[in-house]
Each structure stands twice: as structure tokens, then as C-alpha cells.
Design an enzyme around this catalytic site. Structure first.
Site, PDB file in Angstrom:
ATOM      1  N   ARG A 128       0.844  -1.218   0.000  1.00  0.00           N
ATOM      2  CA  ARG A 128       0.000   0.000   0.000  1.00  0.00           C
ATOM      3  C   ARG A 128       0.876   1.263   0.000  1.00  0.00           C
ATOM      4  O   ARG A 128       0.484   2.314  -0.485  1.00  0.00           O
ATOM      5  CB  ARG A 128      -0.972  -0.029   1.184  1.00  0.00           C
ATOM      6  CG  ARG A 128      -1.862   1.194   1.275  1.00  0.00           C
ATOM      7  CD  ARG A 128      -3.225   0.926   1.937  1.00  0.00           C
ATOM      8  NE  ARG A 128      -3.168   0.158   3.157  1.00  0.00           N
ATOM      9  CZ  ARG A 128      -2.758   0.637   4.334  1.00  0.00           C
ATOM     10  NH1 ARG A 128      -2.383   1.884   4.450  1.00  0.00           N
ATOM     11  NH2 ARG A 128      -2.734  -0.147   5.400  1.00  0.00           N
TER      12      ARG A 128
ATOM     13  N   TYR B 227     -15.146  16.880 -17.746  1.00  0.00           N
ATOM     14  CA  TYR B 227     -15.506  15.516 -17.397  1.00  0.00           C
ATOM     15  C   TYR B 227     -16.506  15.562 -16.231  1.00  0.00           C
ATOM     16  O   TYR B 227     -16.194  16.133 -15.188  1.00  0.00           O
ATOM     17  CB  TYR B 227     -14.262  14.697 -17.027  1.00  0.00           C
ATOM     18  CG  TYR B 227     -14.654  13.337 -16.519  1.00  0.00           C
ATOM     19  CD1 TYR B 227     -15.343  12.455 -17.337  1.00  0.00           C
ATOM     20  CD2 TYR B 227     -14.389  12.950 -15.218  1.00  0.00           C
ATOM     21  CE1 TYR B 227     -15.750  11.225 -16.876  1.00  0.00           C
ATOM     22  CE2 TYR B 227     -14.785  11.716 -14.749  1.00  0.00           C
ATOM     23  CZ  TYR B 227     -15.470  10.864 -15.578  1.00  0.00           C
ATOM     24  OH  TYR B 227     -15.891   9.636 -15.106  1.00  0.00           O
TER      25      TYR B 227
ATOM     26  N   ASP C 165      -6.101  18.547 -16.175  1.00  0.00           N
ATOM     27  CA  ASP C 165      -6.516  17.217 -16.618  1.00  0.00           C
ATOM     28  C   ASP C 165      -6.191  17.132 -18.107  1.00  0.00           C
ATOM     29  O   ASP C 165      -6.861  17.750 -18.938  1.00  0.00           O
ATOM     30  CB  ASP C 165      -8.016  17.023 -16.366  1.00  0.00           C
ATOM     31  CG  ASP C 165      -8.516  15.648 -16.795  1.00  0.00           C
ATOM     32  OD1 ASP C 165      -7.834  14.986 -17.601  1.00  0.00           O
ATOM     33  OD2 ASP C 165      -9.610  15.243 -16.345  1.00  0.00           O
TER      34      ASP C 165
HETATM   35  C1  LIG Z   1     -11.187  13.729 -18.869  1.00  0.00           C
HETATM   36  C2  LIG Z   1     -11.385  12.683 -17.809  1.00  0.00           C
HETATM   37  N1  LIG Z   1     -10.948  12.908 -16.562  1.00  0.00           N
HETATM   38  C3  LIG Z   1     -11.107  11.990 -15.578  1.00  0.00           C
HETATM   39  C4  LIG Z   1     -11.743  10.779 -15.800  1.00  0.00           C
HETATM   40  C5  LIG Z   1     -11.920   9.788 -14.681  1.00  0.00           C
HETATM   41  O1  LIG Z   1     -11.023   8.719 -14.822  1.00  0.00           O
HETATM   42  P1  LIG Z   1     -11.327   7.180 -14.386  1.00  0.00           P
HETATM   43  O2  LIG Z   1     -12.506   6.710 -15.175  1.00  0.00           O
HETATM   44  O3  LIG Z   1     -10.041   6.498 -14.711  1.00  0.00           O
HETATM   45  O4  LIG Z   1     -11.621   7.187 -12.917  1.00  0.00           O
HETATM   46  C6  LIG Z   1     -12.216  10.495 -17.093  1.00  0.00           C
HETATM   47  C7  LIG Z   1     -12.924   9.229 -17.363  1.00  0.00           C
HETATM   48  O5  LIG Z   1     -13.613   9.089 -18.361  1.00  0.00           O
HETATM   49  C8  LIG Z   1     -12.037  11.466 -18.122  1.00  0.00           C
HETATM   50  O6  LIG Z   1     -12.468  11.255 -19.365  1.00  0.00           O
END
Ligand SMILES: Cc1ncc(COP(=O)(O)O)c(C=O)c1O
Length: 401
Positions: free
Chosen positions: A56, A108, A181
Site C-alpha cells: 500500500r 468531465y 486534466d
Molecule cells: C477527462 C477525464 N478525466 C477523468 C476521468 C476519470 O477517470 P477514471 O474513469 O479512470 O476514474 C475520465 C474518465 O472518463 C475522463 O475522461
């Protein structure tokens, strides 16, 4: 790594293809070993052999994958999590109680929902800005009060583009950090840390892995500071590191990242060009098109292709867009993105009625197939949109709309 050049001198393509270190120093294995052990024995002096001795807290397979991603992003350190959302929610845990967070209004939806939840609990105060309005990002920041500016670029699912360099300057002037992101750019075309961001995030489930067979998230930092130490402590305490077997699959997927991403970008450009102005398509949203509002920034910021993500606004409404997805025969009607196979998704069905996403938007994650097969599939699905629904022979199930 074998040879005389340090990893920092190598180009990202080479780092990826060699999974950072080409050869295992102990055995000579060209493919790195997977350390599945959950615990590690102490030596004769009762000292741990590694810097951590419980899975972990960390393990060699995790560290190798993290080092490869940090090298690709030009960061000082990376931390892998059991999902993208685990990484995002852990970073948000480091926002001080009651502090201000700024983010775009379309992004997202999982991140947006979580930010709104934290706002509802009075854990944070939140301002969502419209990335299409010039100056809206800067106006949303409050000097001395904003702790975190979270952006996504290109934005899922409109693929609007945010200027990372300008966002970093504005965040820093307000005393905030900038986290980006960059899931949709796969660490290939954009390196946000080099443009001034403090932290870059990827859902590694997507392009980094590229084969739709693991769930993973990663944060990469420009600087190892107290906040970064807190992120690591939280990951350990909350039990959220990526398990070793998944780290191995991620590292293996990353070895072909650049060729996958470039092929997906070329296919997406071919599709976008073909369907722009199509009588059954209201608009193609793709930053590679000169008509896209984010094209100028994207051309500056995305060095080597505009990626495989795009959306089509189908002529008609909610049910026409849904019907279009059910008619596809090659492109798979499924969520997620960044895999070798093309996927299509009606976002309003997934995000629900409260979502700001248009009813007629279909998101495409373009894969590495032959572009002509993808274009032909989209054409035949569009041809039938306003007629009776066809049976989907290769899936053997009735259409859902
Ligand atoms: C732009 C973006 N950020 C974050 C995420 C979240 O990631 P995860 O599905 O790996 O938890 C996604 C998932 O589709 C995404 O498209």
C-alpha cells in the site's frame, strides 16, 4: 537503463518504447518483472531492503511505472492511483477547509459532480467559468482566496481548448496552483508542466494504457513540496495506489503510446474533415479543424496532432443521436476513450438531464483502425438516422432507441 545517455536526455518516444529502463539489471530481462508481493522481508539487521516494505505504501512495479510517466511529462515525481477519480478526489482532499476552487463549467462530468458535492458540503467554495468567454477564467480567480484552478484541455466532450500558459500565469498571480486534466492528449502532444502548470493529471485508463483493460489515474508534479507529500500520505492512508499487475499492464500499454496516439490523431483528422459540412451533421467539434474556436490555441499547445477525441452534433435531437449510436457496426457503442478500438457515446444518456451537454452530441473516441472503415461505418449509421432502425447483426441485440 543500458547505454550512456540519461533518461532526461532521451526523447519521450524512446522513454516510452523502453518502458524507461530497457533491461532488468539483475536478470537481463527485456520485459520488467512484476512484483506482486504484498509484503517485503527485513534483512539480517532487521532493516527493510526497499524504501517501503508494504504494497500500500509502494512497490518496485509501481515506482518503475511512475518514473516512466514522470519522465514523459517532464515532472519531478508521479503518483499512480487505482482510478482517475481516486487521483482527482485525493488531490481535492488537499484543498484547505473552505478554500476557493475554480474550474470550467463543461468538463468531465465525474470531476464536476465531485466538486459540486464538496461545495454542497461547504467543504470548498466553487466558481465554474465558461471557457468560451474571454477573460472568464481570470475573473473567476480571487486573489488570496483561490487555492486551486482545475482545468481540462481539450475539454470533454466539447473539446474546447484552454490556454495552459495563460491559465498558469493567472493562477499564480492569484496565489493558486494550476492542475491540468490532460487525459485527452495522452502525454504526447501537450506537456502542461512545461507550460507552467503545477500538477498534471491523466486518467491512465485512457491513452496511457490504450487497451481498455485497466482502470488507473496519475498525478505528476513539477515540484515535490508539502502538498505533494500530503497527496502521497493520503494515497497510502486511503489505500488507493494502483496494484502491481495493473502497473505492469499500464507500462506495457505505454510502450506503444506514441504510435497509437499519432494513428488515432490521423484517423480523427480524416473523419473530422470528411464530416464537416455533411448534410446530417450540424457540427463537428474537433480542435484540429480550422473552424473550431480553440484551433489557434490548440495549434500552439498541441505539438504533434490533435488527438483522437471529437464530437459530432447529429442533425435532430436526443433520440436521433441515440439511434445513430445503435446503428454503428464497427465503432463500438461504449463509454471511455483512448483505446485502440473506436468507441461512440451519446453523452446526454450517460450524464443525465441536468448535464449542459447538447442532446444531439455523440462523442467519438477514434482508434487505430483503417480510417476508411470508420468513415464508411459513420456514413451508414447517419444514412439510417431518420428511417426505421436497422438490426445490428454483429451485436445480436435490439437497438435501444
Ligand atoms: C477527462 C477525464 N478525466 C477523468 C476521468 C476519470 O477517470 P477514471 O474513469 O479512470 O476514474 C475520465 C474518465 O472518463 C475522463 O475522461
Amino acid at each position: 537503463m543500458a547505454g550512456s545517455m540519461s533518461n532526461r536526455e532521451l526523447r519521450p518516444e524512446t522513454i516510452a518504447a523502453h518502458a524507461l529502463r530497457a533491461v532488468d539489471e539483475v536478470t537481463g530481462a527485456v520485459v520488467p518483472p512484476i512484483y506482486l508481493s504484498s509484503t517485503y522481508a527485513r534483512d539480517a539487521d532487521y532493516k527493510p531492503l526497499l524504501k517501503e516494505n508494504y504494497v500500500r505504501n509502494g512497490n518496485p512495479t509501481l515506482w518503475q511505472t511512475e518514473e516512466a510517466i514522470a519522465a514523459l511529462e517532464g515532472g519531478t515525481s508521479a503518483l499512480l492511483f487505482a482510478s482517475g477519480m481516486a487521483a482527482i478526489t485525493t488531490l481535492l482532499e488537499t484543498v484547505p477547509q473552505g478554500a476557493h476552487v475554480v474550474a470550467p463549467d463543461v468538463m468531465y462530468y465525474g470531476t464536476r459532480d465531485w466538486l459540486k458535492r464538496l461545495e454542497g458540503l461547504k467543504r470548498i467554495s466553487l466558481t465554474l467559468f465558461d471557457p468560451k468567454l474571454p477573460g472568464a477564467l481570470e475573473a473567476a480567480l480571487v486573489k488570496g482566496r483561490t487555492d486551486l484552478l482545475w482545468i481540462e484541455t481539450p475539454l470533454n466532450p466539447t473539446w474546447d481548448v484552454i490556454d495552459i500558459e495563460a491559465a498558469a500565469k493567472a493562477a499564480h498571480a492569484a496565489g493558486a496552483i494550476l492542475a491540468v486534466d490532460a487525459t485527452a492528449t495522452g502525454a504526447v502532444t501537450t506537456q502542461p508542466l512545461k507550460l507552467g502548470a503545477d500538477i498534471v493529471f491523466h486518467s491512465a485508463t485512457k491513452y496511457l494504457n490504450g487497451h481498455s483493460d485497466i482502470l488507473a489515474g496519475v498525478l505528476v508534479t513539477a515540484q515535490e513540496n508539502q502538498r505533494w507529500a500530503d497527496v502521497l500520505t493520503l494515497r497510502t492512508k486511503m489505500g488507493a495506489p494502483l496494484p502491481p499487475l495493473d502497473c505492469f499492464l499500464l507500462l506495457r500499454g505505454m510502450r506503444t503510446l506514441f504510435v497509437r496516439y499519432r494513428q488515432a490523431s490521423a484517423n480523427a483528422m480524416a473523419i473530422a474533415t470528411h464530416f464537416e459540412g455533411h448534410p446530417k451533421v450540424e457540427r463537428v467539434l474537433y480542435p484540429g479543424l480550422a473552424s473550431h474556436p480553440g484551433h489557434a490555441i490548440a495549434s500552439r499547445q498541441m505539438r504533434d496532432g490533435f488527438g483522437g477525441m471529437m464530437s459530432l452534433l447529429i442533425r435532430g435531437g436526443f433520440s436521433d443521436a441515440q439511434a445513430f449510436c445503435t446503428r454503428l457496426k464497427v465503432i463500438v457503442p461504449a463509454t471511455s476513450l483512448g483505446g485502440v478500438e473506436s468507441l461512440a457515446e451519446h453523452r446526454k444518456t450517460v450524464e443525465g438531464p441536468a448535464s449542459p451537454v447538447p442532446d444531439n452530441l455523440v462523442r467519438l473516441s477514434v482508434g487505430i483502425e483503417h480510417a476508411d472503415d470508420l468513415i464508411a461505418d459513420l456514413e451508414q449509421a447517419l444514412a439510417g438516422v431518420s428511417g426505421p432502425l436497422a438490426h445490428s447483426p454483429n451485436r445480436g441485440r435490439a437497438p435501444s432507441a
